[in-house]
Scaffold this motif. Structure first.
Motif: not given
Length: 351
Positions: A262-265, A270-273, A290-292, A319-323
């Protein structure tokens, strides 16, 4: 300053001539980055206050953040400390050389510039053959925090060091990728009861098996206060952090995956990486971003080994945000979660 990169040809059979120049640089008060079994260290003569100041300057490190003095054998410990408590002797017999740092009452020869103004000194005996032989040849204890600019993910390859330290230090010894990937366990043995200050590969379970009851410093449990005075590296300041804003998501696996997606979507809209940290077992749960994977949840040592490299890769990818998924908090998982929590600036979302 031009930084020299020296490749160690065979870490199993190190030639002293490969390390002679680096040892001389350390004796002369200069800086050398070198591999240890945990992460790459940025070394200077621990007994030279001016050399210690160079470490703080190269890293951009706060001067109240203590340094760890590295030795190559037990004979080198006694001049640095006022006493070796029984718990310290037992732990040294069990885990030195290896990924364990201990805090002792310092002797008068250790300058306050190395200890961050404290009356105690942190000491470790690395098992990495390059590190151990370099310290032996230098003939001085070597202060060596992680060889990265302060706050960034710690370096696990010589190339990581080059990215942060090129032009700031005299030499980098390239001994290949490190083995463990997270910094040493730190235990304060200067008081009546041994106290864990930083979890690492020598786990809480291993410590208690060796010396009985071990306390946990409250600073490990949550963000420190502004007036907190750190007893050891990595306790006070933002550490291990990527450039991106990072959030840890805790809960049952299925709920965590659902929330992260949900957060990735939302981020992509918002055009974030957006970066996602997961494991081999859960990789297929994340179709977007971008999944690692940092390794196998069933093999915590793979996660520890890959964690900082993945955080640095996200920096390279801008990247702008990481979860990130969360991990178990026992055994090596305690160290992994300690690093992730600090990297996320204590941003934790429970689902």
């Amino acid at each position: 300053m031009e930084t020299k990169m020296v490749k160690i040809q065979d870490t199993a059979e190190i030639r002293d001539e490969e390390l002679a120049e680096a040892a001389q640089i350390l004796r002369d008060g200069g800086l050398v980055a070198f591999p240890t079994e945990t992460v790459y260290g940025l070394g200077a003569n621990a007994l030279n206050e001016e050399a210690a100041k160079k470490i703080y300057a190269a890293k951009g490190r706060p001067s109240d953040n203590p340094l760890i003095a590295h030795i190559s054998c037990m004979e080198e410990l006694e001049p640095l400390v006022k006493e070796i408590p029984e718990a310290g002797r037992k732990l040294a017999e069990a885990y030195w050389p290896g990924p364990l740092t201990m805090i002792f009452p310092k002797s008068s020869i250790v300058p306050y510039g190395t200890t961050g103004g404290l009356e105690t000194v942190a000491v470790r005996m690395p098992s990495d053959p390059v590190a151990n032989r370099l310290i032996h040849l230098a003939k001085v204890p070597v202060a060596a925090p992680s060889a990265n600019t302060s706050g960034r993910p710690s370096p696990t390859t010589a190339q990581h060091v080059w990215q942060d330290m090129n032009g700031r230090i005299e030499m980098i010894l390239d001994g290949g990728p490190v083995g463990i990937g997270v910094e040493s366990t730190i235990v304060d043995v200067s008081g009546e009861v041994p106290t864990l200050l930083r979890p690492g590969a020598v786990t809480m379970e291993m410590l208690e098996k060796t010396v009985g009851h071990v306390e946990i410093d409250p600073a490990i449990q949550g963000p420190p206060t502004a007036d907190f005075h750190p007893k050891a590296p990595g306790m006070k300041y933002r550490h291990y952090a990527p450039h991106a804003q990072m959030t840890l998501v805790e809960g049952e696996a299925e709920a965590v995956a659902k929330k992260i997606n949900e957060l990735v979507k939302e981020g992509l809209e918002q055009n974030l990486r957006v970066g996602v940290i997961c494991t081999d077992e859960s990789r297929s749960s994340y179709p977007d971003g971008l999944v690692r994977s940092v390794g196998e949840r069933a093999k915590e040592e793979t996660i520890a080994h890959n964690l900082f490299a993945v955080l640095r890769e996200f920096d390279d990818l801008e990247v702008d945000v990481i979860y990130s998924e969360s991990f178990s908090k026992d055994h090596l998982g305690q160290a992994i979660m300690n690093r992730l929590t600090k990297a996320a600036g204590y941003h934790i979302l429970k689902v």
